[in-house]
Each structure stands twice: as C-alpha cells, then as structure tokens.
Design an enzyme around this catalytic site. Structure first.
Site, PDB file in Angstrom:
ATOM      1  N   ASP A   7     -23.591  44.789  36.865  1.00  0.00           N
ATOM      2  CA  ASP A   7     -24.187  43.901  37.867  1.00  0.00           C
ATOM      3  C   ASP A   7     -23.780  42.474  37.536  1.00  0.00           C
ATOM      4  OD1 ASP A   7     -25.882  43.255  40.131  1.00  0.00           O
ATOM      5  OD2 ASP A   7     -27.293  42.430  38.690  1.00  0.00           O
ATOM      6  N   SER A   8     -23.907  41.599  38.523  1.00  0.00           N
ATOM      7  CA  SER A   8     -23.578  40.197  38.293  1.00  0.00           C
ATOM      8  C   SER A   8     -24.543  39.555  37.300  1.00  0.00           C
ATOM      9  CB  SER A   8     -23.599  39.427  39.607  1.00  0.00           C
ATOM     10  OG  SER A   8     -24.899  39.471  40.178  1.00  0.00           O
ATOM     11  N   TYR A  39     -23.217  36.472  42.650  1.00  0.00           N
ATOM     12  CA  TYR A  39     -22.024  36.791  43.423  1.00  0.00           C
ATOM     13  C   TYR A  39     -22.210  36.526  44.922  1.00  0.00           C
ATOM     14  CZ  TYR A  39     -19.509  39.324  39.701  1.00  0.00           C
ATOM     15  OH  TYR A  39     -18.813  39.671  38.571  1.00  0.00           O
ATOM     16  N   GLY A  40     -23.447  36.481  45.383  1.00  0.00           N
ATOM     17  CA  GLY A  40     -23.737  36.496  46.809  1.00  0.00           C
ATOM     18  C   GLY A  40     -23.083  35.415  47.641  1.00  0.00           C
ATOM     19  N   ASN A  71     -25.166  45.365  44.985  1.00  0.00           N
ATOM     20  CA  ASN A  71     -24.826  45.575  46.381  1.00  0.00           C
ATOM     21  C   ASN A  71     -23.629  44.744  46.808  1.00  0.00           C
ATOM     22  OD1 ASN A  71     -27.090  47.172  48.149  1.00  0.00           O
ATOM     23  ND2 ASN A  71     -27.941  46.304  46.281  1.00  0.00           N
ATOM     24  N   THR A  72     -23.560  43.502  46.336  1.00  0.00           N
ATOM     25  CA  THR A  72     -22.460  42.635  46.728  1.00  0.00           C
ATOM     26  C   THR A  72     -21.124  43.202  46.271  1.00  0.00           C
ATOM     27  OG1 THR A  72     -23.913  40.696  46.632  1.00  0.00           O
ATOM     28  CG2 THR A  72     -21.541  40.295  46.604  1.00  0.00           C
ATOM     29  N   CYS A 206     -30.485  44.418  47.330  1.00  0.00           N
ATOM     30  CA  CYS A 206     -29.966  43.751  46.134  1.00  0.00           C
ATOM     31  C   CYS A 206     -30.807  44.261  44.984  1.00  0.00           C
ATOM     32  CB  CYS A 206     -30.079  42.232  46.254  1.00  0.00           C
ATOM     33  SG  CYS A 206     -29.641  41.349  44.720  1.00  0.00           S
ATOM     34  N   THR A 207     -30.169  44.735  43.923  1.00  0.00           N
ATOM     35  CA  THR A 207     -30.935  45.339  42.835  1.00  0.00           C
ATOM     36  C   THR A 207     -31.845  44.339  42.131  1.00  0.00           C
ATOM     37  OG1 THR A 207     -28.959  45.088  41.438  1.00  0.00           O
ATOM     38  CG2 THR A 207     -29.369  47.250  42.423  1.00  0.00           C
TER      39      THR A 207
END
Length: 283
Positions: A7-8, A39-40, A71-72, A206-207
């Site tokens: 994840d970011s 990241y969004g 998700n991104t 989004c997690t």
C-alpha cells in the site's frame, strides 16, 4: 515463500490484518511506500512506476505473490503491470510471480457475480433499483473503475463515487478523532447531495478508510450495509491459492513490515487499529 502486501502507506494494514487472522500460519511481508504517500493525487504514470518499483522490491525479498492492498494502485497500475511488465519479468526471475489487486474481489462482493460473469444484454433500458456509494481517493474516482465494472455485471445498480482528498493525509498524520469525524461527515453529506438521497450500500474504496470505518458508520444511516474490502479480499485470495498450487503462502507465521520512508513507531491511530505497537523497518 511468502505473500507480499503493498500500500502507499498504512491503509493496507486493514487488509493485512484480515489476512493474518484468516491465515495465521502464512508468511507475510508488508511494504508501505510512505516516502511517496498519498497516491490519490498523483498522475497515472507516476502511480504505475511507483507500484512497479514496490512489486520489484517485494519480489527481491522472495515474495512470489503480491497483493496490491491499495485501490489507487489497483485501479491505475494493476492491468498495465499484468499485461506489459509481468510476462517478461517472470522470465527474468525464472520463477512464477504474480500481482493481484483488491478491486476485483470488491466488485464481486458488490455484484454477487464472479469477475468473469458476462450478462446477456438485451438492449432495453434498465432502471437502476439500487444505489451504491463509493468513497475513494481522487485518482480512483477519476478512473471510474467501480462505475464501469459494476455496470458490466449489474445494470440494475447505479454507482456514485465521492472523492475524499483529505482523508488519507489525515489518517497518515494521526489527526484527531473529532477532526476526522467532521471530514467524514462532510463527504457523506456531499455524496448524499449529489445522489439526492443516501445510497443503499457503501463501498469504502480506499483501505485507509477501514481504519475509520466506525466514523463512516456514525455518519451514515444506522444499519446501512458497508461492503468491506478486507473480507472480500481474504475470500478471493483463499480461492486463488487453492486453485494455483504454484504459489505458497508459507508456513512459518513470518510478519515483516517495510517502509520506503523513515522507520519509526506507527502513529496512535494505526496502533489502536492494529491492536499492538507496530514498527516498520527500512525497505
């Protein structure tokens, strides 16, 4: 052999925790790209490059299967990586490796249909009978992945996405509960205004948002169903491993946490969510 979770930042820990609970003997390596989070708001090509670099780092650690718990990254980078990068990279490594995402399991959970399901299209106009609201990062919202993929499988579901640009930085920055609650409430009201009513179900797209799921529940009408990505992902990954024996989750119960940022104890919000102190190591 182990599973990599990427994840970011810290949002993917919501999926990671569900995986650990479901597969306690499995070996997991978590990588957070804190140096480049969030990241969004980044351009698509940059998201692809960052996601590829993260996968390479996890493969270098011996991981054979990487799950994009973001998700991104799943919406913007996954298909590109699977189609244009992985085939040659597998040959370079000389072993089977793969990258999976969390959007496919989420859409399967939302539609009740397998990803491969292709409904017969008769051409008649179908009036949507259910509305799903999606709270997501701006990049995921721009991709329209939930609108497009859900419509392919269920014409009777209308999807409305609400970008939440401030939420990930606030969660990563250990914002107060009151501040987070106010922002979440604002996004919920904005979505309801756009739709003209509250949605029938909601996807936390989004997690990171699973970490503050209780705030979404408080802002939404009581009892409104939330489609939880961690559970959907666990179910999908369990099925995937059962049908792909070339990948193993390991048996040592290994837990490693890597970061591209500054290694340190995670903030109080994340520690409370995880249930124990959590320290990242340098990637």
């Amino acid at each position: 052999m182990s599973i990599g979770v990427f994840d970011s930042g810290v949002g993917g820990l919501s999926v990671h925790r569900a995986l650990v609970e479901a597969m306690p003997a499995a070996d997991f390596i978590y990588l957070g790209d804190h140096a480049h989070s969030p990241y969004g708001g980044r351009p698509g090509e940059e998201i692809v490059d960052l996601t590829r670099a993260a996968c390479e780092r996890l493969f270098a650690e011996g991981v054979d299967l990487v799950l994009l718990a973001c998700n991104t990254a799943s919406a913007i980078a996954l298909r590109r990586l699977q189609q244009t990068w992985l085939p040659a990279y597998r040959q370079t490594l000389g072993r089977p490796v793969n990258v999976l995402g969390i959007i496919v399991p989420t859409i399967e959970a939302a539609t009740g249909q397998a990803w491969t399901y292709e409904p017969e299209r008769r051409g008649e106009k179908v009036e949507a009978v259910e509305v799903i609201g999606v709270f997501s990062t701006p990049a995921t919202t721009r991709s329209r992945v939930y609108e497009i993929e859900i419509d392919k499988r269920r014409e009777d579901i209308a999807v409305f996405s609400q970008p939440c640009p401030d939420l990930v930085p606030m969660i990563e920055g250990d914002a107060s509960g009151d501040a987070l609650a106010a922002v979440v409430d604002g996004y919920v009201k904005a979505l309801a205004t756009r739709i003209g009513r509250t949605p029938d179900r909601v996807i936390l797209g989004c997690t990171h948002y699973e970490i503050v799921a209780d705030l979404f529940r408080a802002a939404l009408p009581e009892g409104l169903p939330l489609i939880h990505q961690p559970k959907a992902t666990v179910d999908a990954l369990t099925r995937y491993l059962a049908s792909h024996p070339e990948y193993s989750a390991g048996t040592g119960g290994v837990r490693r946490f890597l970061t591209t940022g500054h290694p340190a104890e995670e903030n109080g919000l994340v520690e409370t969510f995880w249930g124990a102190p959590l320290k990242f190591q340098p990637a």
